[in-house]
Every structure is written in structure tokens, then in C-alpha cells.
Design an enzyme around this catalytic site. Structure first.
Site, mmCIF file in Angstrom:
data_model
loop_
_atom_site.group_PDB
_atom_site.id
_atom_site.type_symbol
_atom_site.label_atom_id
_atom_site.label_comp_id
_atom_site.label_asym_id
_atom_site.label_seq_id
_atom_site.Cartn_x
_atom_site.Cartn_y
_atom_site.Cartn_z
ATOM 1 N N ARG A 52 0.831 -1.210 0.000
ATOM 2 C CA ARG A 52 0.000 0.000 0.000
ATOM 3 C C ARG A 52 0.867 1.261 0.000
ATOM 4 N NH1 ARG A 52 -4.595 0.555 4.545
ATOM 5 N NH2 ARG A 52 -2.790 0.971 5.848
ATOM 6 N N LYS A 73 -2.655 6.980 1.260
ATOM 7 C CA LYS A 73 -2.283 7.257 2.643
ATOM 8 C C LYS A 73 -1.170 8.300 2.582
ATOM 9 C CE LYS A 73 -2.162 4.541 6.753
ATOM 10 N NZ LYS A 73 -3.228 5.217 7.478
ATOM 11 N N GLU A 81 -16.189 6.405 6.112
ATOM 12 C CA GLU A 81 -15.309 5.799 7.123
ATOM 13 C C GLU A 81 -15.198 6.776 8.276
ATOM 14 O OE1 GLU A 81 -11.212 5.289 5.896
ATOM 15 O OE2 GLU A 81 -11.277 7.062 4.623
HETATM 16 N N1 PXG Z 1 -9.189 4.924 7.426
HETATM 17 C C1 PXG Z 1 -8.279 5.905 7.561
HETATM 18 C C2 PXG Z 1 -8.591 7.249 7.038
HETATM 19 C C3 PXG Z 1 -7.038 5.636 8.185
HETATM 20 O O1 PXG Z 1 -6.120 6.592 8.303
HETATM 21 C C4 PXG Z 1 -7.773 3.347 8.524
HETATM 22 C C5 PXG Z 1 -8.966 3.672 7.885
HETATM 23 C C6 PXG Z 1 -7.535 1.928 8.940
HETATM 24 O O2 PXG Z 1 -6.678 1.281 8.006
HETATM 25 P P1 PXG Z 1 -5.781 0.040 8.425
HETATM 26 O O3 PXG Z 1 -5.085 -0.339 7.182
HETATM 27 O O4 PXG Z 1 -4.829 0.547 9.494
HETATM 28 O O5 PXG Z 1 -6.684 -0.996 8.936
HETATM 29 C C7 PXG Z 1 -6.780 4.335 8.671
HETATM 30 C C8 PXG Z 1 -5.469 4.056 9.329
HETATM 31 C C9 PXG Z 1 -4.733 7.736 14.305
HETATM 32 C C10 PXG Z 1 -4.239 7.133 13.035
HETATM 33 O O6 PXG Z 1 -3.946 8.350 15.057
HETATM 34 C C11 PXG Z 1 -5.015 6.204 12.385
HETATM 35 C C12 PXG Z 1 -4.568 5.644 11.167
HETATM 36 C C13 PXG Z 1 -3.379 6.039 10.641
HETATM 37 C C14 PXG Z 1 -2.611 6.975 11.320
HETATM 38 C C15 PXG Z 1 -3.031 7.529 12.533
HETATM 39 O O7 PXG Z 1 -5.932 7.622 14.597
HETATM 40 N N2 PXG Z 1 -5.422 4.717 10.584
#
Ligand code: PXG
Length: 287
Positions: A50, A150, A183
Site C-alpha cells: 500500500r 495514505k 469511514e
Molecule cells: N481509514 C483511515 C482514514 C485511516 O487513516 C484506517 C482507515 C484503517 O486502516 P488500516 O489499514 O490501518 O486498517 C486508517 C489508518 C490515528 C491514526 O492516530 C489512524 C490511522 C493512521 C494513522 C493515525 O488515529 N489509521
């Protein structure tokens, strides 16, 4: 703590990049959040893939082959002697001038790896479930800034987070540009209705935890769908939960003041949490 920057390890205080780095000036870069459990990195390949996909669209040439990135992540975990960790990988455009033009970033992209601990939400919320709200800031339009990237520019999510925090909540539902549920600010969202799991099909990050939940559900012949979801469906769901690498799986018991079912974490949610926990402890890249 030792931080990896471009192949070298630095103590936290000395881990620095230029203020002319476009990652700092413009949020021009990519990142990943990864977890390790009991000295195993969970779904490392998927996270690296990713990261490279985000960099590909941003036209940032990561100066490491995927295999080298994998070794660098593992080395950072080892140097810091962490059994359970949250790993942040950051790739910036690199140092440029005060203009936007990425072509002026003549140096190489900066690659930074931080391995630390993170607890996103209080432990009791995992038992009791959390209360969330929908916020006015809509998720980025896919054709403006695709939520699948991301990128280091998280202002869309941060604005939504501020709205949630101002209202006294820790997390928020963001809608897509048509008003469907997309989301949360840093998590994906699932609902359960009549034994069937559903998660939004559009306007969201392709979460690796989301993908794991879909896989786990299907392995137990629990039906799991990706589709358009309205807020009404969330309010009237039997169960709701959020997924993310940092948050893992957390139950949701109230949305916009509407109690979800009996206001307690649901049966399938609890089953997913247990299955997820078991999986994270027995799979992944050992170090
Ligand atoms: N949606 C978004 C917008 C994210 O940033 C997720 C879903 C979950 O994805 P994964 O692949 O981790 O299951 C994310 C990722 C925080 C924080 O501090 C959260 C993320 C990344 C960086 C910081 O809440 N989540």
C-alpha cells in the site's frame, strides 16, 4: 528510542529532516501505520504494497526496493527491542524550495521509520463500546484526493477529528460526497444486521484491518459485504464496530445520539475481536 532515517539510526533528539522537506511544507509524502505482536509484524507485505502504491500515484520513487524496506522495518524493531510495537513508516518527497513544484526536490525522498507504542482509545471503551458522531466535513472526493492514498496530508481527517473533539467525541463518521457513510477519521466502519456484516464500498481507505475482518468473517461463513451504507442503516444496525491498525477492533454503541440495538457490544463484534486477536498472535513476519 532509535529512529531510522535513510539507512541510519538516530536517537530521538537527533532524528531530524530539513524544514525545506516538502513533506513538512506541503504534506507531500506517504505513510503507513503497522503493528507487530509478540515479535511478528502483522500483514507487513500488505502495508508495504500500500505504501508503494501511494508513492506510485504521488510519483515519489522510494529509494529502497520492497525487500529492503521490509528489512529496514524489521531492523528498526530489533534495534528498539520491541516485542509489541506500532510502526510508522514515512516517505517524503524530500528537500526542495519554497514552491510547490516537486521537480525542485532534487535530493532523494526521505525514508523514516519510527517504532513505538500507541494506545488510541482507553481500554474500557473496548469493553463498553464507544459513542461517535457524524461530522460536517465530508471525506475527500476520490477525484480530488483519493481516500485510498495514505498521504502525509491528513487535514481532511484532522478537520473531522476537531469537529468530533469539539463535540466531546473521540471519533467521527465521515460521509462521502453523496452522503453515504465512508469511514471514520482514522478507522474503517462496519455494521451488522441480521447476521450479515457490511462495510462501505467507496470513499474510504482500503484498510488492512478491514480486509482482515472480511477474510475472518468469510472463513467462518459469516456473510460480509462491501456496499453503500446510509446513516439510517447505522442507527438501526444490530451491531457496529470500527477497525484500524492503531485502534484494532473497537465496538460502537451509540451514533449521533442513537443507541445501537441494546447499547452493548454485539456478539459478532466480540467474535471478530477474539478472532482478530488470535490471528495477530499467530501470523506475521517474525523478527
Ligand atoms: N481509514 C483511515 C482514514 C485511516 O487513516 C484506517 C482507515 C484503517 O486502516 P488500516 O489499514 O490501518 O486498517 C486508517 C489508518 C490515528 C491514526 O492516530 C489512524 C490511522 C493512521 C494513522 C493515525 O488515529 N489509521
Amino acid at each position: 528510542m532509535k529512529i531510522y532515517i535513510n539507512g541510519e539510526f538516530f536517537p530521538q533528539k537527533e532524528a531530524k529532516v530539513s524544514i525545506f522537506d516538502h513533506g513538512f511544507l506541503y504534506g507531500d509524502g506517504a505513510f503507513e501505520g503497522i503493528r507487530s505482536y509478540k515479535r511478528r509484524v502483522f500483514r507487513l507485505k500488505e502495508h508495504i504494497d500500500r505504501l508503494y502504491e501511494t508513492a506510485h500515484t504521488l510519483m515519489i520513487q522510494i529509494p529502497l526496493a520492497k525487500e529492503e524496506m521490509r528489512s529496514a522495518i524489521v531492523a528498526t524493531l530489533k534495534v528498539n527491542s520491541l516485542d509489541d510495537a506500532y510502526i510508522r513508516v514515512i516517505v517524503t518527497r524530500g528537500e526542495g524550495d519554497l514552491g510547490l513544484d516537486p521537480r525542485k526536490c532534487i535530493g532523494r525522498p526521505n525514508v523514516i521509520i519510527i517504532a513505538d507504542k500507541i494506545t488510541l482509545y482507553a481500554k474500557e471503551l473496548y469493553n463498553k463500546g464507544m459513542e461517535i458522531i457524524t461530522v460536517p466535513t465530508v471525506r475527500n472526493y476520490p477525484e480530488a484526493l483519493n481516500p485510498q492514498l495514505k498521504s502525509l496530508n491528513y487535514l481532511n481527517n484532522i478537520l473531522a477529528k476537531i469537529e468530533a473533539n469539539n463535540a466531546g467525541y473521540a471519533e467521527a463518521i465521515m460521509l462521502d460526497n453523496q452522503g453515504y457513510v465512508a469511514e471514520c477519521t482514522g478507522d474503517n466502519i462496519f455494521i451488522v444486521k441480521n447476521g450479515v456484516l457490511s462495510t462501505p464500498s467507496q470513499g474510504r481507505l482500503k484498510g488492512i484491518t478491514l480486509d482482515t475482518v472480511l477474510m475472518l468473517a468469510r472463513s467462518r461463513t459469516i456473510e460480509a459485504r462491501e456496499r453503500f451504507i446510509t446513516r439510517h442503516e447505522v442507527y438501526t444496525a444490530d451491531e457496529c464496530f470500527l477497525t484500524g491498525t492503531a485502534a484494532e477492533i473497537i465496538p460502537v454503541v451509540k451514533v449521533d445520539g442513537r443507541v445501537i440495538a441494546d447499547g452493548k457490544p454485539g456478539e459478532i463484534t466480540l467474535k471478530m475481536m477474539a478472532m482478530f486477536k488470535a490471528l495477530t498472535r499467530k501470523s506475521g513476519v517474525s523478527y
